[in-house]
Design a protein around this motif. Structure first.
Motif, PDB file in Angstrom:
ATOM      1  N   ILE A 170       0.864  -1.185   0.000  1.00  0.00           N
ATOM      2  CA  ILE A 170       0.000   0.000   0.000  1.00  0.00           C
ATOM      3  C   ILE A 170       0.898   1.232   0.000  1.00  0.00           C
ATOM      4  O   ILE A 170       1.592   1.490   0.993  1.00  0.00           O
ATOM      5  CB  ILE A 170      -0.929   0.030   1.226  1.00  0.00           C
ATOM      6  N   PRO A 171       0.944   1.993  -1.102  1.00  0.00           N
ATOM      7  CA  PRO A 171       1.857   3.150  -1.163  1.00  0.00           C
ATOM      8  C   PRO A 171       1.691   4.088   0.026  1.00  0.00           C
ATOM      9  O   PRO A 171       0.562   4.402   0.429  1.00  0.00           O
ATOM     10  CB  PRO A 171       1.449   3.838  -2.478  1.00  0.00           C
ATOM     11  N   ASP A 172       2.820   4.497   0.609  1.00  0.00           N
ATOM     12  CA  ASP A 172       2.887   5.455   1.722  1.00  0.00           C
ATOM     13  C   ASP A 172       2.421   4.886   3.056  1.00  0.00           C
ATOM     14  O   ASP A 172       2.431   5.594   4.074  1.00  0.00           O
ATOM     15  CB  ASP A 172       2.071   6.723   1.420  1.00  0.00           C
ATOM     16  N   LYS A 173       2.038   3.626   3.100  1.00  0.00           N
ATOM     17  CA  LYS A 173       1.512   3.064   4.350  1.00  0.00           C
ATOM     18  C   LYS A 173       2.518   3.188   5.492  1.00  0.00           C
ATOM     19  O   LYS A 173       2.157   3.544   6.619  1.00  0.00           O
ATOM     20  CB  LYS A 173       1.130   1.595   4.131  1.00  0.00           C
TER      21      LYS A 173
ATOM     22  N   VAL B 190      -6.239  -1.556  -3.327  1.00  0.00           N
ATOM     23  CA  VAL B 190      -5.024  -0.878  -2.868  1.00  0.00           C
ATOM     24  C   VAL B 190      -5.300   0.615  -2.693  1.00  0.00           C
ATOM     25  O   VAL B 190      -4.974   1.215  -1.657  1.00  0.00           O
ATOM     26  CB  VAL B 190      -3.868  -1.099  -3.863  1.00  0.00           C
ATOM     27  N   GLU B 191      -5.914   1.229  -3.696  1.00  0.00           N
ATOM     28  CA  GLU B 191      -6.181   2.663  -3.651  1.00  0.00           C
ATOM     29  C   GLU B 191      -7.137   3.020  -2.513  1.00  0.00           C
ATOM     30  O   GLU B 191      -6.915   3.990  -1.774  1.00  0.00           O
ATOM     31  CB  GLU B 191      -6.767   3.120  -4.984  1.00  0.00           C
TER      32      GLU B 191
ATOM     33  N   TYR C 257      -6.373   4.857   5.146  1.00  0.00           N
ATOM     34  CA  TYR C 257      -5.255   5.111   6.051  1.00  0.00           C
ATOM     35  C   TYR C 257      -4.943   6.609   6.111  1.00  0.00           C
ATOM     36  O   TYR C 257      -4.683   7.158   7.187  1.00  0.00           O
ATOM     37  CB  TYR C 257      -4.031   4.322   5.607  1.00  0.00           C
ATOM     38  N   VAL C 258      -4.970   7.267   4.951  1.00  0.00           N
ATOM     39  CA  VAL C 258      -4.721   8.707   4.929  1.00  0.00           C
ATOM     40  C   VAL C 258      -5.795   9.451   5.708  1.00  0.00           C
ATOM     41  O   VAL C 258      -5.499  10.368   6.491  1.00  0.00           O
ATOM     42  CB  VAL C 258      -4.640   9.224   3.476  1.00  0.00           C
ATOM     43  N   GLU C 259      -7.056   9.073   5.516  1.00  0.00           N
ATOM     44  CA  GLU C 259      -8.137   9.750   6.236  1.00  0.00           C
ATOM     45  C   GLU C 259      -8.010   9.546   7.738  1.00  0.00           C
ATOM     46  O   GLU C 259      -8.237  10.486   8.528  1.00  0.00           O
ATOM     47  CB  GLU C 259      -9.509   9.272   5.754  1.00  0.00           C
ATOM     48  N   ALA C 260      -7.653   8.340   8.167  1.00  0.00           N
ATOM     49  CA  ALA C 260      -7.451   8.093   9.601  1.00  0.00           C
ATOM     50  C   ALA C 260      -6.349   9.001  10.137  1.00  0.00           C
ATOM     51  O   ALA C 260      -6.497   9.621  11.205  1.00  0.00           O
ATOM     52  CB  ALA C 260      -7.105   6.627   9.844  1.00  0.00           C
TER      53      ALA C 260
END
Length: 301
Positions: free
Chosen positions: A58-61, A282-283, A289-292
Motif C-alpha cells: 500500500i503506497p505510503d503506508k 489498494v487505492e 489510512y490517509v483519512e485516519a
C-alpha cells in the motif's frame, strides 16, 4: 503517491536484524541484537492479513503508520514511557518511515484493549459468553459497546503462525501476576486516553493492540512497536456508528473484508495463498489510512 517500499534497504552503519510482517529492525553494525540498546525501526509498505503477506503493498503506508505512532507517543508520554529516541536522526533513505528507538526486551504478549465487541472478541463471546476471561452480559451483538473497557491478552506468534487469545489468568500463569497486572493497567490507561482523543475527532476507537518491553538501559516497562494505527486498531465513524452491524472503518478491516468476500475468490480455510490485491482495493485502502491519519492528527498527509 510513491511506489511502495516492500524490501528492506541496505543502510550504511546498520545491520538488518529482524524482518517482520511490516517492519524491519536494524541494529548498529556489528552489534548483537540482544545487546543493542538502540535500534532503527523501519515501516515498509507491506500489508498482511490472516497471517499472510499480501501483494502488492500500500503506497505510503509505512509513512502513515510512523506519523500516526509519533502523534500518539507524544499524547501518551505522561501515561507510559515510549521507545522513540528520534524520528529525524535516521538514514535519508528511510526518512519519514523510520524511528530511532531504545532497545527493548519485548514482553511476549499482545496487549489488547476492547471497548466494543467485534472480530475475534465477538467470536469468543458467542462461544462462551466471555472474552479474555471476562464474563460479559448476555445479549451483546456485533459492535456492542461494552459496559467498561477490558484487557484481553493474546500470545505473540512467530511470523506465519496465529496469535491465540488467552485469558488474563493464563497470561498471569505464563508471565507472572505482577507483570500482567501492570500491563493490564497501562493498556487500559492508554486505551481510555486514546478513546477520548479519538472521540473529539469523530472517531470511535473500538479496540487496539499494544506491545511493551523492558528497556535495556534502565529496565523500565516501555511502550514499543507501533501504537494506535490502522494496522493495530479499529477506527469507526462516530456519526454512523450503530450496533448490530459491521461498521464502516478506517483501518485494515477493509482488506480483511475483501479477502473473505466472494469477489476475492479465496478460501481462507484452504492452503492456497491469498490473491493479489486489485488496484482499486489498494487505492481505497490507502485512502482510508490517509483519512485516519488526517482526522486523528489534524494534519494533512
Amino acid at each position: 503517491m510513491t511506489e511502495p517500499m516492500i524490501s528492506a534497504p541496505t543502510l550504511e552503519g546498520w545491520d538488518l536484524a529482524v524482518s517482520g510482517k511490516v517492519r524491519e529492525l536494524y541494529v548498529p553494525a556489528g552489534t548483537p541484537i540482544m545487546q543493542a540498546t538502540e535500534v532503527l525501526v523501519v515501516a515498509t509498505d507491506r500489508i498482511s492479513a490472516y497471517d499472510h503477506a499480501l501483494e502488492p503493498g500500500i503506497p505510503d503506508k509505512g509513512r502513515i503508520l510512523t506519523g500516526m505512532s509519533l502523534f500518539w507517543f507524544e499524547h501518551l508520554a505522561d501515561v507510559v514511557p515510549h521507545h522513540v529516541l528520534s524520528s529525524t536522526d535516521v538514514p535519508a533513505e528511510v526518512a519519514g518511515r523510520a524511528l530511532r528507538c531504545r532497545g527493548l526486551d519485548m514482553v511476549p504478549l499482545e496487549c489488547v484493549a476492547r471497548g466494543y465487541l467485534t472480530g475475534s472478541g465477538l467470536a469468543d463471546y458467542q462461544r462462551s459468553g466471555t472474552v479474555g476471561g471476562h464474563d460479559l452480559p448476555a445479549g451483546l451483538i456485533e459492535a456492542s459497546r461494552l459496559p467498561r473497557p477490558i484487557f484481553t491478552p493474546a500470545t505473540k506468534a512467530e511470523q506465519g503462525a496465529h496469535d491465540e487469545n488467552i485469558t488474563v489468568e493464563e497470561a498471569r500463569e505464563r508471565l507472572g501476576a505482577d507483570l500482567v497486572d501492570q500491563l493490564e493497567d497501562l493498556t487500559l490507561q492508554v486505551y481510555r486516553r486514546a478513546l477520548q482523543i479519538a472521540a473529539e475527532r469523530g472517531i470511535v476507537l473500538a479496540d487496539t493492540k499494544l506491545e511493551f518491553g523492558h528497556s535495556r538501559t534502565d529496565g523500565a516497562l516501555t511502550l514499543g512497536d507501533e501504537v494506535l494505527t490502522p494496522d493495530s486498531s479499529r477506527f469507526w465513524f462516530a456519526d454512523t456508528y450503530q450496533d448490530g452491524r459491521v461498521q464502516p472503518s478506517l483501518d485494515k478491516q477493509f482488506v480483511r473484508d475483501w479477502l473473505t468476500s466472494p469477489d476475492s475468490g479465496w478460501d481462507r480455510g484452504s492452503a492456497t495463498p491469498p490473491p493479489q490485491l486489485p488496484a482499486q482495493v489498494v487505492e481505497q485502502t490507502r485512502e482510508r489510512y490517509v483519512e485516519a491519519y488526517e482526522r486523528l492528527t489534524g494534519t494533512r498527509f
